[in-house]
Write an enzyme that holds these catalytic residues in place. Structure first.
Site, mmCIF file in Angstrom:
data_model
loop_
_atom_site.group_PDB
_atom_site.id
_atom_site.type_symbol
_atom_site.label_atom_id
_atom_site.label_comp_id
_atom_site.label_asym_id
_atom_site.label_seq_id
_atom_site.Cartn_x
_atom_site.Cartn_y
_atom_site.Cartn_z
ATOM 1 N N GLU A 181 -6.568 -7.560 -0.045
ATOM 2 C CA GLU A 181 -7.031 -7.495 1.346
ATOM 3 C C GLU A 181 -8.464 -6.992 1.405
ATOM 4 O OE1 GLU A 181 -4.782 -4.841 3.802
ATOM 5 O OE2 GLU A 181 -2.871 -5.519 3.022
ATOM 6 N N GLU B 154 0.828 -1.210 0.000
ATOM 7 C CA GLU B 154 0.000 0.000 0.000
ATOM 8 C C GLU B 154 0.865 1.264 0.000
ATOM 9 O OE1 GLU B 154 -2.821 -0.105 3.196
ATOM 10 O OE2 GLU B 154 -4.196 -1.367 2.075
HETATM 11 C C1 GAL Z 1 -4.109 -2.152 5.192
HETATM 12 C C2 GAL Z 1 -2.743 -2.760 5.365
HETATM 13 C C3 GAL Z 1 -2.729 -3.938 6.285
HETATM 14 C C4 GAL Z 1 -3.582 -3.677 7.495
HETATM 15 C C5 GAL Z 1 -4.972 -3.347 7.043
HETATM 16 C C6 GAL Z 1 -5.916 -3.085 8.186
HETATM 17 O O1 GAL Z 1 -4.014 -0.776 5.029
HETATM 18 O O2 GAL Z 1 -2.178 -3.121 4.134
HETATM 19 O O3 GAL Z 1 -1.397 -4.200 6.660
HETATM 20 O O4 GAL Z 1 -3.030 -2.617 8.208
HETATM 21 O O5 GAL Z 1 -4.948 -2.179 6.261
HETATM 22 O O6 GAL Z 1 -7.208 -2.719 7.744
#
Ligand code: GAL
Length: 680
Positions: free
Chosen positions: A321, A163
């Protein structure tokens, strides 16, 4: 200012466990847990049907505990276990967050804000996007990782950084100032061109030497908006440079393994120009989280999916994610409702994802994210979340064949990050006008009508769409204007909303009346903006009410569709249409919402001849993915009432045949593998 279209994406089927399969996975942080748990983790992953994990994202301080001393054996052990369990690895370069020794030795690697304050370490991603020291160290780690694991049989994909720009999207330090000047020297032929582009005759800002140019640090007034715009471009490019430096090492050491980095195409992150980034990916991947306070949050999820598909030029993408339930970074973090996790996952698939990833495997026991949901909650496997994960795993198995199929859409919504950087600055006619709000409202209205849309950059070939939408596309360069005109001349209908085409790519107003770039195409001329105060509404003579914006508009070749019914602009057109060259060009000079917007959209799509793939109640999302393996109808009921839809085939969420009518509970979703006579 976009990158070239990507070459066809590289084959990343190893991540999904096979060419036709949908991938299922999550971030896995085994370093937070005792070794004894690792084999149990892999067993449970198999039970849940995971095909991949993302490994090593935040592991730098363990992978390189001291400068130049790499300790990769523990990770090798995890990779071996995963491979033995049939789980593929999306391996991070580990460079997302530097270890304490880096900032201890080199405090200049920490980013600096607009006020000149250097960030402290102690969180994550604390690195300056121009730092040569950070770059060298990160590239060295990427090289060590590639050398050690490049031919590991579990390795399916490289995951560079994480990210980018999540916390360090901009830095204003002296190193960045120097890099910015270098960037400007490449972007403009000479200083006079820069002075002209930035309009520096205003407020005595003329530069006599490039050395005088600084990042837009906090000044007594808003900074020069064209400089701010270029600084946003510079920061996006600087971070992209970091990605490319690491990617190129990976490509050199192990040329056969595809490379990605996870974007954040969600609503609240717009700091990087992902159109430039996307062309550098072997496969586009993104993260998506719902924001609890957002109106129409799941419509925003759908928008994000369509934007990601646009970045991938229509090819399948990886959802790297999302969350099984609550996140931890909002003031209040609600759990997902029963059925919501499955519905969200299915929605991502509907918009073109071929893999579903989550953050993270086990809910952490310590650290900032310990209350973030995971596949395995603190309470273990006897939980609603774990049972839902198992359900999703079995659905993913049944979806074998879906991978590689495509969404096709007849509507294009234009999206340009730089137009947002130009608009979302101070000193505008109204701070209530935010880039993306109208695009998302229109996208949501289309979704309620069951109409799929592509969200694409204006430089993309737009000919062939039945309808092109430029929603508050404040900045338009000449190439964008040509592209839009070409599409219209080739027969696409056009819908433009207020405050579009106002400035060029340097944020310089296009003269002669608004909306400068699109004025002739639309056959209108706006003399003056009349923005509305917060909460103020203006009645139109067709019964709708507008908010946020109105303007003093003259018809040239267009006709009025509705006019303001009262107030200082009574009688002035608020919506217009111009029919020419076999296409209709609509203009919406105010902001409509709810049923008013739905009515307007119904009229526009009917005129364009755009239809939903199947009839259903308003509020039911309907998307078809088709390919060699057949045709899949996705249905997502965004209402709270049961609805009925005609369908024939196998409904894969419930694993039942459907011949005739499918009943979808409120909030329910379905994926129908359509019988061949239905898919033609
Ligand atoms: C994203 C990140 C993850 C975790 C997640 C939590 O921004 O890539 O590592 O922090 O959010 O929602």
């Amino acid at each position: 200012m976009t990158g070239e279209p990507p070459a066809r994406q590289r084959d990343w089927s190893a991540l999904r466990g096979g060419r036709t399969r949908i991938g299922l996975g999550c971030d896995y942080n085994p370093e937070q847990w005792p070794r004894e748990l690792w084999p149990q983790d892999v067993d449970l992953m198999r039970q849940a049907g995971l095909t991949f994990v993302t490994l090593g994202v935040f592991s730098w301080s363990l992978l390189e505990p001291e400068p130049g001393r790499f300790d990769l054996d523990w990770l090798g052990e995890v990779m071996d276990l995963l491979h033995a369990g049939g789980i593929a690895v999306d391996l991070a370069t580990g460079t997302a967050s530097p270890p304490p020794w880096l900032s201890h030795r080199h405090p200049e690697t920490l980013p600096v804000d607009r006020d000149g304050r250097r960030a402290w370490p102690g969180g994550r991603q604390a690195w300056c996007l121009s730092s040569p020291v950070f770059r060298d160290r990160a590239v060295a780690l990427a090289e060590a990782m590639a050398t050690r694991f490049g031919d590991h049989p579990a390795l399916a994909l490289w995951h560079v950084g994480n990210e980018y720009g999540c916390h360090n999207a901009a830095c204003y330090c002296d190193t960045c100032a120097e890099s910015f000047r270098h960037w400007l020297a490449g972007a403009y032929p000479d200083l006079e061109a820069l002075n002209a582009a930035w309009g520096t005759a205003f407020w005595s800002q003329r530069y006599g030497d490039l050395a005088q140019v600084l990042p837009p640090r906090r000044a007594l007034t808003p900074s020069n908006p064209s400089q701010v715009l270029d600084y946003a471009r510079f920061c996006s490019d600087a971070l992209l440079g970091q990605f490319l430096a690491e990617r190129d090492v990976l490509r050199r050491v192990c040329p056969d393994v595809p490379v990605t980095t996870n974007f954040m195409t969600l609503n609240h992150f717009r700091d990087l120009d992902y159109h430039r980034w996307a062309s550098e990916q072997d496969v586009v991947s993104t993260d998506h989280y719902l924001v609890a306070t957002q109106v129409d949050a799941e419509a925003e999820l759908a928008f994000s999916g369509d934007l990601t598909r646009g970045l991938a030029r229509g090819e399948p993408w990886v959802l790297m994610e999302h969350s099984t339930s609550a996140v931890n970074w909002q003031p209040v973090n609600p759990a997902k409702q029963p059925g919501q996790m499955l519905r969200n996952a299915v929605s991502h698939l509907a918009h073109g994802a071929d893999a579903l990833g989550f953050f993270q495997w086990r809910a952490s026991q310590a650290g900032t994210e310990k209350y973030h949901s995971a596949l395995l909650p603190h309470a273990g496997t006897d939980t609603r979340i774990w049972r839902d994960v198992m359900r999703l795993g079995s659905l993913v198995e049944r979806l074998d064949g879906l991978a590689g199929t495509r969404v096709s859409a007849e509507v294009a919504i234009l999206w340009d990050y730089a137009a947002g950087w130009a608009l979302n600055q101070p000193s505008q006619p109204s701070e209530l006008v935010r880039y993306g709000d109208e695009a998302q409202a229109l996208h949501a209205a289309l979704l309620r009508h069951g109409i799929a849309a592509d969200v694409v950059h204006p430089h993309q070939d737009l000919t062939g769409y039945r309808l092109v939408i430029a929603a508050t596309l404040y900045a338009c360069d000449d190439r964008a204007v040509r592209g839009i005109s070409d599409a219209v001349r080739a027969g696409s209908d056009l819908l433009v909303t207020y405050y579009s085409g106002i400035v060029d790519e340097h944020d310089r107003v296009r003269l002669g009346g608004y909306p400068g770039a699109l004025r002739d195409l639309l056959g209108i001329r706006v003399e003056e903006f009349w923005p509305l105060l917060p909460g103020e509404r203006v009645l139109l003579d067709d019964g709708a009410t507008g908010g946020i914006w109105s303007e003093d508009l003259r018809l040239e070749q267009a006709a009025a569709v509705a006019r303001y019914a009262h107030g200082p602009l009574a009688g002035v057109p608020a919506t217009t249409r111009r029919d020419a060259d076999g296409a209709t060009r609509w203009y919406l000079a105010t902001s409509l919402r709810g049923e008013d917007l739905d009515r307007f959209v119904s009229m526009v799509i009917a005129q364009a001849g755009v239809e939903a793939p199947v009839d259903a109640a308003h509020g039911v999302e309907r998307v078809v993915r088709t390919g060699e393996s057949g045709s899949y109808l996705f249905l997502i009921n965004h209402t709270d009432r049961p609805v009925q839809v005609a369908a024939h085939g196998v409904e894969l969420v419930s694993a039942h045949r459907v011949d005739g009518t499918l009943t979808l509970a409120g909030g329910g979703c379905a994926v129908v593998r359509q019988s061949s006579n239905e898919s033609s």
